[in-house]
Scaffold this motif. Sequence first.
Motif: not given
Length: 466
Positions: A262-265, A304-308, A351-364
């Motif tokens: 999903d993050a790759n997409l 565009i140039q950075s990897s997440f 200093g570039r895009p970040v994907v934050v993963m695996n959040y506490p279940e109660q806020i999602k």
Amino acid sequence: MQVVSVKKALDGSVAPDTKVEVRGWVRTRRDSKAGISFVNVSDGSTFDPIQVVAPNSLSNYEADVLRLTAGCSVVCRGTLVKSQGKGQSFEVQADEVRVLGFVDDPDTYPIQPKQHSLEFLREVAHLRPRTNTFGAITRVRHTAAQAIHRFFHEEGFFWVNTPIITASDAEGAGQMFRVSTLDAVNPPRTDTGKIDWSKDFFGKEAYLTVSGQLNVEAYCLALSKVYTFGPTFRAENSNTTRHLAEFWMIEPEIAFADLNDDANLAERFLKYVFQAVLTECAPDMKFFEERQQKGVTERLEKFIQSSFERIDYTDAIEILKKAKKKFEYAPEWGNDLQTEHERYLAEEHVGRPVVVMNYPEQIKAFYMRMNDDGKTVAAMDVLAPGIGEIIGGSQREERLDRLDERMKKFGLHPEGYQWFRDLRRYGSVPHAGFGLGFERLIVYMCGLQNIRDAIPYPRVPGWAQF
Ligand code: 4AD
Ligand code: MG
């Protein structure tokens, strides 16, 4: 005689000395002492207007040309020539200027040839498309939408048109607008005094959709790679610069996929759309750079140039707690990240895009897949430098017993979601997807301050016209 758009007339695709007809709306008029008027005409096809040179030898020079003001509609015929003046490539030496519509009262015409505030322009949403700013936003919006469809098409996705009227609360957050044909003041009631929904058009309560996700999941579990792109509605506090009551959302859904897929997409997707806008809307982006936000193009190029970077939510909280920066809200495990936290992570920490993963279940949301730790769900947010969260997504809970547990926790009645539960009963597979608010994307690309300028007709609390 060749009818050409202003874009074609200016971009060199029509040979000089061709007889052309251009049509559009007057931006400005300037008269020289030598008896020549220079009329700038825009048709919205590109950022710049074209200069039409109208000599006083035209039979209607005094009657019409000298009366032209901003907003008048004209059809101009003449010869396309290389311009001597600086600032434009070509101009039209007019043989004929025909006025289709004058402006009733030029002094009160709202779109004067000067810089208007965006607040003022929201009051004249029907005329603001005639400004440089809204012409540019409209072209970027179009180009981004086209690029989104092209991206998914090239990757083998199918576009699914999910319903706008629905009975399911796709986010389980109770932010739905009700759709009803019943008398709002005196609705029919049952013996017990409850509203009698059997008398309503649909025979039950119906709402405007908050997300097409649940419906598109059904298509994902048959066509493997699908997406929705359509209007969604939320009755939440939209008295902010980031919320609308009506916005467009892009929601891809992929089968046989987990959160990493999903993050790759999301990464491929955002880069593709940004690249398309930089390439295809260069003059519009130059304008945003100069007038809206300095550095906005460079920000996209760097993106565009950075990897997440990928960071676990739990690690993100630790990073934020250790940060020297003083936050308005102290970061705490179990709370959602605030924009200040998101921006710190993307701008200062990596200093570039970040994907934050695996959040506490109660806020999602209820449909997100429970991780083995029993505390977090397989959710992700993509954080972009300069704005914070731009995409939210997750791996979906594909196990029926777990889904039922989560729905119970959220107080959702399984009866309303039987069809959604069926997808877990019949050939369930791991699948994942994300949602991107189209207007948030436009705000980011154009460097806008307020989301109300990213959609032609914003719907917000207290909205009254258009
Ligand atoms: O985070 P949200 O609520 O997620 C969903 O709706 C999921 N069903 C998405 C999915 O996984 N298929 O909303 C998704 C995005 C947000 O990241 C934000 O960009 C945008 O929709 N959004 C809004 N944009 C404008 N005005 C609002 N009121 C918005 N609410 C959400
Ligand atoms: Mg969200």
